[in-house]
Design a protein around this motif. Sequence first.
Motif, PDB file in Angstrom:
ATOM      1  N   TYR A   1      -4.093  18.235  -1.940  1.00 46.52           N
ATOM      2  CA  TYR A   1      -2.659  17.951  -1.933  1.00 46.52           C
ATOM      3  C   TYR A   1      -2.021  18.400  -3.249  1.00 46.52           C
ATOM      4  CZ  TYR A   1       1.686  15.299  -1.868  1.00 46.52           C
ATOM      5  OH  TYR A   1       3.004  14.940  -1.925  1.00 46.52           O
TER       6      TYR A   1
ATOM      7  N   HIS B   1       2.177   4.662  -3.731  1.00 43.76           N
ATOM      8  CA  HIS B   1       2.405   6.102  -3.862  1.00 43.76           C
ATOM      9  C   HIS B   1       3.868   6.474  -4.062  1.00 43.76           C
ATOM     10  CE1 HIS B   1      -1.743   6.642  -2.804  1.00 43.76           C
ATOM     11  NE2 HIS B   1      -1.569   5.874  -1.745  1.00 43.76           N
TER      12      HIS B   1
ATOM     13  N   GLN C   1      -5.776   4.876   2.645  1.00 41.32           N
ATOM     14  CA  GLN C   1      -4.998   5.059   1.417  1.00 41.32           C
ATOM     15  C   GLN C   1      -5.398   4.030   0.363  1.00 41.32           C
ATOM     16  OE1 GLN C   1      -0.809   5.030   2.296  1.00 41.32           O
ATOM     17  NE2 GLN C   1      -0.870   7.013   3.295  1.00 41.32           N
ATOM     18  N   TRP C   2      -5.570   2.782   0.784  1.00 46.83           N
ATOM     19  CA  TRP C   2      -5.945   1.745  -0.166  1.00 46.83           C
ATOM     20  C   TRP C   2      -7.352   2.008  -0.712  1.00 46.83           C
ATOM     21  CZ3 TRP C   2      -3.635  -1.395  -3.224  1.00 46.83           C
ATOM     22  CH2 TRP C   2      -4.327  -2.436  -3.836  1.00 46.83           C
TER      23      TRP C   2
ATOM     24  N   LYS D   1       1.107   1.727  -9.649  1.00 47.59           N
ATOM     25  CA  LYS D   1      -0.340   1.913  -9.771  1.00 47.59           C
ATOM     26  C   LYS D   1      -0.819   1.440 -11.143  1.00 47.59           C
ATOM     27  CE  LYS D   1      -1.900   5.586  -7.737  1.00 47.59           C
ATOM     28  NZ  LYS D   1      -2.357   6.939  -7.396  1.00 47.59           N
TER      29      LYS D   1
ATOM     30  N   ILE E   1      -4.746   4.190   8.732  1.00 48.48           N
ATOM     31  CA  ILE E   1      -4.400   5.192   7.716  1.00 48.48           C
ATOM     32  C   ILE E   1      -4.108   4.508   6.380  1.00 48.48           C
ATOM     33  CG2 ILE E   1      -2.666   6.917   7.034  1.00 48.48           C
ATOM     34  CD1 ILE E   1      -2.592   7.733  10.008  1.00 48.48           C
ATOM     35  N   LEU E   2      -3.448   3.354   6.424  1.00 47.26           N
ATOM     36  CA  LEU E   2      -3.170   2.621   5.191  1.00 47.26           C
ATOM     37  C   LEU E   2      -4.450   2.045   4.603  1.00 47.26           C
ATOM     38  CD1 LEU E   2       0.199   0.921   6.135  1.00 47.26           C
ATOM     39  CD2 LEU E   2      -0.168   2.952   4.741  1.00 47.26           C
TER      40      LEU E   2
ATOM     41  N   ASP F   1      -6.743  14.297  -2.175  1.00 49.66           N
ATOM     42  CA  ASP F   1      -5.861  14.257  -3.340  1.00 49.66           C
ATOM     43  C   ASP F   1      -5.859  15.602  -4.064  1.00 49.66           C
ATOM     44  OD1 ASP F   1      -6.398  10.813  -4.426  1.00 49.66           O
ATOM     45  OD2 ASP F   1      -5.078  11.659  -2.929  1.00 49.66           O
TER      46      ASP F   1
ATOM     47  N   LEU G   1      -8.707   4.832  -1.221  1.00 46.80           N
ATOM     48  CA  LEU G   1      -8.588   5.882  -2.235  1.00 46.80           C
ATOM     49  C   LEU G   1      -8.080   5.329  -3.563  1.00 46.80           C
ATOM     50  CD1 LEU G   1      -7.086   8.727  -0.043  1.00 46.80           C
ATOM     51  CD2 LEU G   1      -9.293   8.791  -1.217  1.00 46.80           C
TER      52      LEU G   1
ATOM     53  N   ILE H   1       0.836  -1.203   0.000  1.00 43.96           N
ATOM     54  CA  ILE H   1       0.000   0.000   0.000  1.00 43.96           C
ATOM     55  C   ILE H   1       0.871   1.254   0.000  1.00 43.96           C
ATOM     56  CG2 ILE H   1      -1.718   1.317   1.293  1.00 43.96           C
ATOM     57  CD1 ILE H   1      -2.799  -1.443   2.292  1.00 43.96           C
ATOM     58  N   GLU H   2       1.915   1.264   0.793  1.00 42.33           N
ATOM     59  CA  GLU H   2       2.844   2.401   0.800  1.00 42.33           C
ATOM     60  C   GLU H   2       3.511   2.565  -0.567  1.00 42.33           C
ATOM     61  OE1 GLU H   2       4.070   4.789   2.956  1.00 42.33           O
ATOM     62  OE2 GLU H   2       2.445   4.327   4.344  1.00 42.33           O
TER      63      GLU H   2
ATOM     64  N   ARG I   1     -12.876   8.116  -3.503  1.00 44.17           N
ATOM     65  CA  ARG I   1     -12.125   9.238  -4.095  1.00 44.17           C
ATOM     66  C   ARG I   1     -13.042  10.426  -4.365  1.00 44.17           C
ATOM     67  NH1 ARG I   1      -9.814   5.078  -7.061  1.00 44.17           N
ATOM     68  NH2 ARG I   1     -10.993   5.604  -8.923  1.00 44.17           N
TER      69      ARG I   1
END
Length: 104
Positions: free
Chosen positions: A97, A28, A78-79, A34, A74-75, A94, A81, A24-25, A88
């Motif tokens: 950011y 990004h 993220q996943w 991706k 938190i992960l 996103d 998203l 997952i990290e 999303r």
Amino acid sequence: MTRKPKMPGGCTEDSTVYRVQQMIEDVHHVPGLKERMAQDLEAVFSDYGLSEEQKAALREGAPPSMLALGVHPILCMQWSLVVNEQVRNHVTVDQLYLREMEAF
């Protein structure tokens, strides 16, 4: 005795949840990952050595399933998203950011 460093969610590098969290990290941070996932998600799962239970939870993308595996909250977000368009559309982190990063 040497201690292994703690990873996100309190796991060590040799724990099985570490591989899920690392993947997952990496989404990004690893160029092209991706896109590879969009083409062949199962191959990426295999590259990370994920179990069938982990693969099923990631395919589902539901935080409760991932939390049950021990994935850091938190992960999980993220996943979500990455794999869930509805998430999303409701979370604008996103876009915010990206706008902030354009200023640099």
